[in-house]
Write a protein that holds these residues in place. Structure first.
Motif, mmCIF file in Angstrom:
data_model
loop_
_atom_site.group_PDB
_atom_site.id
_atom_site.type_symbol
_atom_site.label_atom_id
_atom_site.label_comp_id
_atom_site.label_asym_id
_atom_site.label_seq_id
_atom_site.Cartn_x
_atom_site.Cartn_y
_atom_site.Cartn_z
ATOM 1 N N ASN A 51 61.227 41.562 28.426
ATOM 2 C CA ASN A 51 60.236 42.162 27.541
ATOM 3 C C ASN A 51 58.874 41.517 27.691
ATOM 4 O O ASN A 51 57.854 42.197 27.780
ATOM 5 N N VAL A 52 58.864 40.181 27.676
ATOM 6 C CA VAL A 52 57.600 39.476 27.893
ATOM 7 C C VAL A 52 57.596 38.984 29.333
ATOM 8 O O VAL A 52 58.416 38.156 29.710
ATOM 9 N N ILE A 53 56.703 39.516 30.081
ATOM 10 C CA ILE A 53 56.671 39.167 31.495
ATOM 11 C C ILE A 53 55.793 37.946 31.675
ATOM 12 O O ILE A 53 54.658 37.893 31.185
ATOM 13 N N LYS A 54 56.342 36.963 32.348
ATOM 14 C CA LYS A 54 55.522 35.808 32.728
ATOM 15 C C LYS A 54 55.610 35.660 34.229
ATOM 16 O O LYS A 54 56.709 35.584 34.786
ATOM 17 N N LEU A 55 54.463 35.618 34.870
ATOM 18 C CA LEU A 55 54.461 35.503 36.329
ATOM 19 C C LEU A 55 54.510 34.047 36.723
ATOM 20 O O LEU A 55 53.992 33.187 36.012
ATOM 21 N N PRO A 56 55.143 33.744 37.847
ATOM 22 C CA PRO A 56 55.104 32.362 38.341
ATOM 23 C C PRO A 56 53.682 31.979 38.727
ATOM 24 O O PRO A 56 52.837 32.831 38.944
ATOM 25 N N LYS A 57 53.454 30.668 38.811
ATOM 26 C CA LYS A 57 52.132 30.178 39.180
ATOM 27 C C LYS A 57 51.794 30.603 40.614
ATOM 28 O O LYS A 57 52.670 30.666 41.463
ATOM 29 N N GLY A 58 50.543 30.925 40.835
ATOM 30 C CA GLY A 58 50.146 31.313 42.190
ATOM 31 C C GLY A 58 49.233 32.519 42.167
ATOM 32 O O GLY A 58 48.867 33.005 41.097
ATOM 33 N N ASP A 59 48.831 32.992 43.343
ATOM 34 C CA ASP A 59 48.026 34.214 43.361
ATOM 35 C C ASP A 59 48.718 35.296 44.164
ATOM 36 O O ASP A 59 49.400 35.026 45.148
ATOM 37 N N PHE A 60 48.536 36.497 43.706
ATOM 38 C CA PHE A 60 49.251 37.642 44.271
ATOM 39 C C PHE A 60 48.249 38.747 44.559
ATOM 40 O O PHE A 60 47.386 39.047 43.742
ATOM 41 N N TYR A 61 48.397 39.296 45.729
ATOM 42 C CA TYR A 61 47.474 40.361 46.109
ATOM 43 C C TYR A 61 48.282 41.583 46.493
ATOM 44 O O TYR A 61 49.229 41.484 47.279
ATOM 45 N N GLN A 62 47.958 42.706 45.917
ATOM 46 C CA GLN A 62 48.644 43.945 46.272
ATOM 47 C C GLN A 62 47.610 45.038 46.524
ATOM 48 O O GLN A 62 46.655 45.186 45.777
ATOM 49 N N ARG A 63 47.803 45.754 47.621
ATOM 50 C CA ARG A 63 46.855 46.835 47.871
ATOM 51 C C ARG A 63 47.594 48.159 47.995
ATOM 52 O O ARG A 63 48.752 48.208 48.419
ATOM 53 N N VAL A 64 46.892 49.190 47.588
ATOM 54 C CA VAL A 64 47.441 50.540 47.704
ATOM 55 C C VAL A 64 46.319 51.430 48.226
ATOM 56 O O VAL A 64 45.159 51.040 48.249
ATOM 57 N N GLU A 65 46.710 52.619 48.628
ATOM 58 C CA GLU A 65 45.729 53.576 49.120
ATOM 59 C C GLU A 65 45.458 54.588 48.008
ATOM 60 O O GLU A 65 46.297 55.436 47.706
ATOM 61 N N THR A 66 44.286 54.486 47.388
ATOM 62 C CA THR A 66 43.945 55.506 46.407
ATOM 63 C C THR A 66 43.291 56.675 47.146
ATOM 64 O O THR A 66 43.188 56.669 48.367
ATOM 65 N N ALA A 67 42.872 57.652 46.398
ATOM 66 C CA ALA A 67 42.260 58.811 47.036
ATOM 67 C C ALA A 67 40.958 58.441 47.731
ATOM 68 O O ALA A 67 40.476 59.170 48.581
ATOM 69 N N ARG A 68 40.386 57.303 47.370
ATOM 70 C CA ARG A 68 39.097 56.929 47.935
ATOM 71 C C ARG A 68 39.160 55.744 48.876
ATOM 72 O O ARG A 68 38.159 55.398 49.484
ATOM 73 N N GLY A 69 40.323 55.117 48.964
ATOM 74 C CA GLY A 69 40.427 53.999 49.881
ATOM 75 C C GLY A 69 41.322 52.908 49.351
ATOM 76 O O GLY A 69 42.188 53.151 48.512
ATOM 77 N N GLU A 70 41.061 51.718 49.845
ATOM 78 C CA GLU A 70 41.979 50.618 49.574
ATOM 79 C C GLU A 70 41.636 49.961 48.244
ATOM 80 O O GLU A 70 40.547 49.438 48.070
#
Lengths: 372, 171, 330, 151
Positions: free
Chosen positions: A296-315
């Motif tokens: 229910n309560v999301i806690k992310l581990p320490k660190g950095d995360f990068y996610q990319r997707v393709e929208t209608a206009r680009g990355e």
């Protein structure tokens, strides 16, 4: 902004302000244009008229909440923005969405892309002075929005994705309706060609206008159809597949001309690809849960995360820096429009005012995505 | 005073008033507009005299052509909106003198000339007659070749400008 | 004279109402929607409602504007377009002013309208308006040439500048049929050039709302804006009426040589219906342009005139002259 | 190149660099004054050829600021994250990378606007979103908005 240092102050230059209230900027974008007659010498974008500091807001919001602020960025690809955030959270948690959820996500994303390109096509004609195409494109776009509304409850800012899957299952009518719309779009495709694509004036307005070389497209960080029209292969769905795009058959539309006409053709081609993706999936949505189990309560581990997707206009890139807490320590959205905007002064160098309108129409800026 | 006379005086007032305002206006754009009124007044005078062809030509050439060109070139100048400087007193004086002299000369010439009504040969000012006259080779003829020569001169002039114009070096 | 004049003005206003309504309905038809359908039967009173709205709006004058010229400009535009209406023949023996140089008169007066536009654009002290004014200056001055040349081709064939005589010369057939291909060419050129002359899409660069946010009339509101609108519709009517008169025989009925019975039936249709039918056909065609074409760019617009229309119409004039001398037309 | 190879080559170039490989990409942490020489090498050397700067941002770690550059090579398809540490919080400044990637111009304007980092040799450094007379830099952790209404 207007008080500060001014780059367009050359003697004898004719300076006009396009925007913040201008029909061709599709929102509150302000371009300061230095003119010589009707020929553009310099363009300086001024932003911030609708800045909401979404990145700052995200620092106060939980990982379930911050997703939904992104619907308000590029509101025409709200689904895809949500998807990016959800994927980033999933990547950090190392949770994977259920197969059914993945298929639904892709379907929704492609429907959004299709609707977004329909709107682009509509406004493209409008910007060049042809009013009628607007209504033809909206006929189909409204049908798509109605389908999305049936499942998600809203038409524009859908907020449908949650970490681990989607918020609720698709409406029983979904598949039937989508097939109907696809059939309609295919039947009416020739109207699009007759109205704009085949029109000599329209072609003359776009061909050779707003040239962007491949090197410049990369250097300015362009992405999406804008960069692909210059021959830069940058479709995130192909290069860094997510949510099962690797199993789908579709082409990355590339064009090497780099002018506005190339951008126009690339977008038209992408609409066809989106239709083909939807057709591949619509009858093959796997059975099962639409949501994977998450806390229910999301806690992310320490660190950095990068996610990319393709929208209608680009990355679109979502960069989350977590310190282990329940809210992001820093959240950065790399928006496609922001980079594409920075290439506009380059494209419009030496063009006419009318060309600038054509260039902005083909680059297809959505201002809230720039002024996050 | 008949209606016809009243119309004549109104037209004359437009011509004279427009001319006066054109030379006294402080803004160059306004001066052009007053000149326009003056020229339209002259065209009106032609219509009043039933010389429709002349009137229409007056409008085509002066109003549609020359005034538009003047206004267009004014738009291209940088400070079309600001007031012009007051001219020096000596210039005002000299131009006033020149105007008075020209006026006097014209009036004197008109006074000298005796206008007698020629009732025997009334030339109808129709387009057909004008056309015939243009192409005639008798006395008062050769108008068309004359006009053609002037067009030639104009073309030469434009050619000179095109040759002399400096193309800005591209930076 | 005065009474007929006043009647004509009233007629023009009513006509503009109708054209406004027609434009909306044509647009709606092209755009697969309904168009006005609330005010009055089938929305026919919509334009009245709009006029009332415009009447009650405040006619703002910008601070930096040259007030005198700013307020004068709409009147010049309206007056010039109304002056052109005078010599038009609406029906058999119904012509207000049969001036013997009708064609020349029409083209001379219509060349004055550009001054109103230049005045409006300059005096608004708005950069967009100024660009719009500059565009319109370049546009109208160049397209006048093509209009003039295409009109002259008919003047050569009919041998008269008088509109009534031109109509009479078409008693045995309209010029567009009698004059073969050269006249069809000049008819097409006339329609294109006059669409440009009256600033309608695809040649509406002077207003180009997507580029110049309204062009020369950006700063106008209320009744002053309505006057620009009024003159646009009068111009639309005038241009179509002139095209109908010169090329399509004005009020002359459609006749086919040899078919007397058919010709008799055609004669029963009142001449005014013939005139308005032809005029509205051309109006519809010009509206059709507006709702299907994208706008040209300014350099393309000038190229079209100077590189294509003008050379074509000049050669065409030679053809027409040759045809007139040799008597090749019917 | 793989991350290992990249790490090896970069260590040769810049021995002071430290690495963090916990995430998806290879992170290189360098002091801020070493930025431009390294970036120029990364862009121009054929085996790196990082021609696509796809994300430029900053993180405020309270005791220092961290500039983050996400780089991608369109040719070799490898990614790298360069993090430049700025220790001077009071008057942070760093060289602009606009001369290498043109996309940096607007992105650096944004960072300047929201974090207050001054970019040296930037062609047109200005507040992009906020007004010129805006006080403070909103994305800094110590930023307090006096006008904010607490809900």
């Amino acid at each position: 902004m207007l008080l500060g240092q001014d780059h367009i102050t050359e003697e004898g230059e004719f300076v006009i302000n396009m925007g913040p209230q201008h029909p061709a900027t599709h929102g509150v974008l302000h371009l300061k244009i230095g003119l010589d007659g009707e020929t553009i010498k310099k363009i300086e974008p001024h932003l911030g008229y609708i800045h909401r500091s979404i990145e700052k807001m995200c620092e106060q919001l939980s990982y379930r909440q911050f997703i939904f602020t992104t619907s308000r960025m590029d509101y025409l690809s709200a689904h895809i923005n949500n998807q990016a955030c959800v994927l980033a959270v999933e990547k950090a948690l190392q949770v994977e969405a259920t197969p059914r959820a993945k298929a639904i996500r892709v379907l929704m994303a492609e429907l959004t892309r299709l609707a977004s390109h329909q709107l682009w096509w509509a406004c493209m004609g409008l910007d060049l002075g042809a009013v009628t195409p607007f209504f033809y494109a909206f006929r189909e776009r409204e049908a798509i929005n109605t389908i999305i509304e049936e499942t998600c409850g809203t038409r524009l800012t859908q907020n449908y994705m949650v970490p681990g899957g989607v918020m609720m299952d698709i409406h029983p009518n979904f598949q039937k309706r989508v097939k109907e719309v696809l059939k309609q779009i295919k039947e009416k495709a020739h109207e699009y060609d007759e109205l704009l694509t085949g029109n000599v004036i329209f072609q003359q307005r776009l061909k050779g206008v707003g040239y962007l070389s491949k090197e410049d497209a990369v250097s300015y960080g362009c992405s999406g159809p804008t960069a692909r029209a210059s021959g830069v292969s940058c479709d995130v769905r192909k290069l860094f597949p997510y949510d099962g795009y690797e199993q789908l058959k579709f082409d990355e539309i590339l064009n090497t001309e780099g002018d506005s006409w190339a951008r126009y053709l690339v977008r038209l081609g992408e609409m066809k690809q989106s239709i083909s993706i939807i057709e591949q999936l619509i009858d093959n949505i796997p059975e099962g849960d639409f949501q994977a189990k998450t806390k229910n309560v999301i806690k992310l581990p320490k660190g950095d995360f990068y996610q990319r997707v393709e929208t209608a206009r680009g990355e679109l890139g979502v960069y989350i820096v977590s310190d282990g807490g329940a809210t992001p320590y820093r959240c950065k959205f790399r928006s496609p429009n922001f980079s594409n905007l920075s290439a506009i002064p380059k494209m419009a160098e030496g063009a006419k005012i009318g060309d600038l309108v054509a260039i902005m129409a083909t680059v297809d800026l959505v201002i809230p995505d720039i002024d996050r | 005073m008949s209606a016809s006379t009243i119309i004549f005086y109104i037209l004359s007032a437009i011509i004279v008033g427009g001319g006066l305002l054109a030379v006294t206006a402080r803004k160059i754009f306004r001066a052009a507009v007053f000149l326009l009124f003056s020229l339209i007044g002259i065209a009106g005078l032609y219509f009043y005299m039933n010389y429709e062809f002349l009137g229409a030509v007056q409008i085509v050439v002066y109003v549609g052509g020359i005034i538009v060109l003047i206004i267009f070139s004014i738009l291209l100048t940088a400070e079309s909106g600001s007031d012009m400087k007051k001219p020096a007193l000596s210039r005002i004086l000299f131009s006033a003198l020149a105007t008075i002299f020209a006026c006097a000369l014209t009036l004197w010439l008109i006074k000298q000339h005796t206008f007698h009504v020629n009732e025997s040969t009334i030339i109808e000012p129709s387009v057909r007659n004008i056309g015939r006259q243009m192409l005639s080779t008798t006395e008062h003829g050769y108008i068309l070749p004359f006009e053609v020569v002037s067009i030639l001169l104009l073309a030469a002039m434009i050619g000179c400008i095109v040759i002399a114009i400096k193309i800005k070096p591209k930076t | 004279m005065v009474i007929t004049g006043v009647c004509l003005l009233a007629f023009l206003v009513v006509l503009c109402f109708f054209l406004g309504y027609m434009e909306r309905k044509v647009a709606a038809f092209m755009e697969i929607r309904l168009g006005p359908n609330r005010v009055g039967p089938k929305g026919s009173m919509q334009i009245v409602a709009d006029t009332v709205k415009l009447l009650f709006k405040e006619g703002l004058t910008p601070d930096g504007a040259d007030k005198f010229l700013f307020n004068l400009a709409p009147f010049i535009v309206v007056i010039t377009s109304m002056l052109v209406v005078a010599p038009i023949a609406y029906a058999r023996d119904f012509q207000l002013w049969d001036i013997n140089i009708g064609v020349l008169y029409v083209s001379s007066i219509s060349s004055m309208a550009v001054i109103g536009i230049l005045m409006a654009g300059w005096s608004s002290s708005n950069k967009y308006s100024l660009i719009g004014a500059m565009r319109s200056g370049a546009q109208i001055v160049s397209y006048e040439l093509s209009i003039g040349l295409s009109l002259i081709s008919i003047v050569i064939l009919s041998g008269s500048l008088q509109l009534s005589e031109i109509i009479e010369s078409q008693a045995n057939g309209w010029w567009i049929f009698k004059g073969h291909i050269p006249v069809i060419i000049s008819f097409v050129i006339f329609i294109i050039a006059s669409t440009a002359e009256i600033n309608r899409a695809p040649f509406d660069l002077t207003e180009a709302e997507q580029e110049l946010t309204g062009g020369f009339h950006t700063e106008y509101a209320g009744m002053k804006f309505a006057m620009f609108l009024l003159s646009e519709y009068i111009n639309l009517f005038v241009v179509s009426a002139i095209a109908a008169t010169i090329f399509l025989g004005g009020w002359m009925p459609f006749h086919i040589g040899g078919l007397d019975a058919f010709n008799h039936i055609m004669d029963y249709i009142p001449s005014s219906i013939w005139f308005f039918g032809k005029t509205f056909l051309i109006i519809f065609i010009i509206m059709w342009f507006r709702w299907t074409f994208p706008r040209l760019r300014i350099d393309q617009l000038l190229n079209l005139e100077w590189k294509y229309l003008l050379p074509i119409s000049m050669v065409n004039i030679l053809l027409v002259t040759a045809m007139a001398i040799m008597g090749w037309h019917f | 190149m793989t991350n290992e190879e990249l790490k090896y080559s970069i260590t040769e170039l810049l021995p002071v660099a430290t690495y963090d490989e916990s995430g998806e990409f290879l992170n290189i942490i360098i002091p801020s004054d070493e930025l431009i020489p390294l970036m120029k090498e990364l862009r121009s050397k054929k085996e790196f050829d990082f021609d696509y700067l796809f994300c430029l941002t900053c993180i405020d770690w309270k005791d220092h600021l961290m500039m983050v550059y996400h780089l991608l090579s369109k040719v070799h398809k490898h990614c790298i994250v360069v993090k430049a540490k700025i220790t001077d919080i009071q008057n942070p400044k760093i060289e602009s990378v606009n001369c290498i990637w043109k996309t940096a111009e607007l992105n650096e304007d944004e960072v300047y606007d929201l974090f207050g980092i001054r970019f040296l040799n930037h062609p047109n450094l200005r507040r992009l979103f906020l007004e010129e007379d805006w006080k403070g830099f909103p994305l800094r952790k110590n930023y307090v908005d006096e006008n904010m209404i607490k809900l």
